[in-house]
Design an enzyme around this catalytic site. Sequence first.
Site, PDB file in Angstrom:
ATOM      1  N   GLY A 108      29.529  45.055  31.676  1.00 55.03           N
ATOM      2  CA  GLY A 108      30.233  45.924  32.618  1.00 55.03           C
ATOM      3  C   GLY A 108      31.364  46.683  31.952  1.00 55.03           C
ATOM      4  O   GLY A 108      32.416  46.902  32.551  1.00 55.03           O
ATOM      5  N   ALA A 109      31.132  47.122  30.716  1.00 58.24           N
ATOM      6  CA  ALA A 109      32.213  47.699  29.903  1.00 58.24           C
ATOM      7  C   ALA A 109      32.542  49.137  30.242  1.00 58.24           C
ATOM      8  O   ALA A 109      33.531  49.676  29.750  1.00 58.24           O
ATOM      9  CB  ALA A 109      31.844  47.606  28.421  1.00 58.24           C
ATOM     10  N   ASN A 110      31.761  49.770  31.094  1.00 60.66           N
ATOM     11  CA  ASN A 110      31.977  51.192  31.344  1.00 60.66           C
ATOM     12  C   ASN A 110      32.952  51.486  32.479  1.00 60.66           C
ATOM     13  O   ASN A 110      33.321  52.646  32.698  1.00 60.66           O
ATOM     14  CB  ASN A 110      30.650  51.889  31.641  1.00 60.66           C
ATOM     15  CG  ASN A 110      29.942  51.317  32.862  1.00 60.66           C
ATOM     16  OD1 ASN A 110      29.285  50.290  32.748  1.00 60.66           O
ATOM     17  ND2 ASN A 110      30.077  51.957  34.004  1.00 60.66           N
ATOM     18  N   SER A 111      33.391  50.459  33.207  1.00 57.78           N
ATOM     19  CA  SER A 111      34.305  50.720  34.319  1.00 57.78           C
ATOM     20  C   SER A 111      35.200  49.519  34.588  1.00 57.78           C
ATOM     21  O   SER A 111      34.937  48.407  34.109  1.00 57.78           O
ATOM     22  CB  SER A 111      33.523  51.068  35.601  1.00 57.78           C
ATOM     23  OG  SER A 111      32.785  49.946  36.045  1.00 57.78           O
ATOM     24  N   GLY A 112      36.261  49.750  35.357  1.00 56.52           N
ATOM     25  CA  GLY A 112      37.109  48.679  35.836  1.00 56.52           C
ATOM     26  C   GLY A 112      37.697  47.799  34.754  1.00 56.52           C
ATOM     27  O   GLY A 112      38.183  48.272  33.725  1.00 56.52           O
ATOM     28  N   LEU A 113      37.634  46.505  34.974  1.00 55.87           N
ATOM     29  CA  LEU A 113      38.234  45.540  34.050  1.00 55.87           C
ATOM     30  C   LEU A 113      37.530  45.549  32.696  1.00 55.87           C
ATOM     31  O   LEU A 113      38.177  45.397  31.658  1.00 55.87           O
ATOM     32  CB  LEU A 113      38.175  44.138  34.660  1.00 55.87           C
ATOM     33  CG  LEU A 113      38.831  43.979  36.038  1.00 55.87           C
ATOM     34  CD1 LEU A 113      38.608  42.566  36.556  1.00 55.87           C
ATOM     35  CD2 LEU A 113      40.315  44.314  35.989  1.00 55.87           C
ATOM     36  N   GLY A 114      36.216  45.730  32.711  1.00 58.15           N
ATOM     37  CA  GLY A 114      35.481  45.778  31.458  1.00 58.15           C
ATOM     38  C   GLY A 114      35.867  46.965  30.602  1.00 58.15           C
ATOM     39  O   GLY A 114      35.985  46.852  29.378  1.00 58.15           O
ATOM     40  N   SER A 150      36.847  34.362  40.056  1.00 59.71           N
ATOM     41  CA  SER A 150      37.714  34.999  41.057  1.00 59.71           C
ATOM     42  C   SER A 150      38.396  33.926  41.875  1.00 59.71           C
ATOM     43  O   SER A 150      37.882  32.809  42.012  1.00 59.71           O
ATOM     44  CB  SER A 150      36.864  35.891  41.979  1.00 59.71           C
ATOM     45  OG  SER A 150      37.566  36.224  43.162  1.00 59.71           O
ATOM     46  N   TYR A 208      29.374  35.828  47.833  1.00 56.16           N
ATOM     47  CA  TYR A 208      30.261  36.151  46.715  1.00 56.16           C
ATOM     48  C   TYR A 208      31.017  34.910  46.254  1.00 56.16           C
ATOM     49  O   TYR A 208      31.102  34.624  45.057  1.00 56.16           O
ATOM     50  CB  TYR A 208      31.251  37.236  47.129  1.00 56.16           C
ATOM     51  CG  TYR A 208      32.205  37.638  46.020  1.00 56.16           C
ATOM     52  CD1 TYR A 208      31.740  38.270  44.874  1.00 56.16           C
ATOM     53  CD2 TYR A 208      33.575  37.383  46.117  1.00 56.16           C
ATOM     54  CE1 TYR A 208      32.602  38.633  43.851  1.00 56.16           C
ATOM     55  CE2 TYR A 208      34.451  37.749  45.107  1.00 56.16           C
ATOM     56  CZ  TYR A 208      33.958  38.381  43.977  1.00 56.16           C
ATOM     57  OH  TYR A 208      34.816  38.731  42.964  1.00 56.16           O
TER      58      TYR A 208
END
Length: 320
Positions: free
Chosen positions: A21-27, A154, A179
């Site tokens: 998930g490196a393309n957005s947010g925390l990543g 989380s 979740y």
Amino acid sequence: MSQWTAADIPDCGEKTFVVTGANSGLGYEATKALTRKGARVVMACRSIDRGLTAAYDVRDELPDGTGGSLHVRRCDLASLSSIESFAEGVREDFDELHVLCNNAGVMAIPRKETEDGFEMQLGVNHLGHFALTGHLLDLLVETPGETRVVTHSSGAHTAGSIDFDDLMREQSYSKWEAYGQSKLANLLFAYELQRKLDAAGVTDTKSVACHPGWAATNLQYRGPEEMGSRVRYGMMKVANAVVAQSAAQGALPLLYAATAPDVEGGAYYGPGGFQNMRGHPERQESSAASRDEDVAARLWDVSEDLTGVSYDVTALAPPA
């Protein structure tokens, strides 16, 4: 409380990181911080186009000739075949892997299933990362020096439970219960992996868990978007603006768990400020349910059966 920031990340030159998930947010924020410190970052992204755009943005923020390198690879955590192909590519192209950051996730979305028939939140957040870690564990263990598996959980894990009678939530579905189950599964996995490494005598690879608190990212918007709810989308936007910390701040526990020299295997790190929702990273305690070794062992066995990925940790142990 520690005042640790991204500036305290040690030099990461010659080290290889995989960030899902490196393309957005925390990543994205973690990728940016690691690259500034000289890391070689393999950006595991569901979309190559979005991954390349993110990589260009990271490079644009670095002075010419500085920083590490970025390698965008496709990895759809909702597809076991995509995960296996990604892992094979990493093993072929990189001789070493120092840190695997199991970061990507989905949150509170309407019920849908992965390519392999798993409930999406459990499938992506837990089972996808379980399979990915299994495919890459030998590379991590064989890399000289200390290596780590960092799994993002989380605070919502405290409301989660593992329903083995309806693991895929086919009989009754609540997006928040699903979740919470997936985030509890993240911790059960992280701690069980550390126990297996300890039992096998693997001392140079650590399994660590973390959580970001409440960070303003696109993760909060996916659920309302998929539901088509403008009201929920607006409420989340207001909450992000009023309560949340920035994505860069939210990425600090992940970065701390991945790089700080005093991190311990089997530990859990998160922001130490108000309600553990914001602030600088510190070691914390997770719920009693997350430390249930019987549930963890059962979930491990079920996860191996579902994914077809078996861990032979004993075979990775150094010779006596």
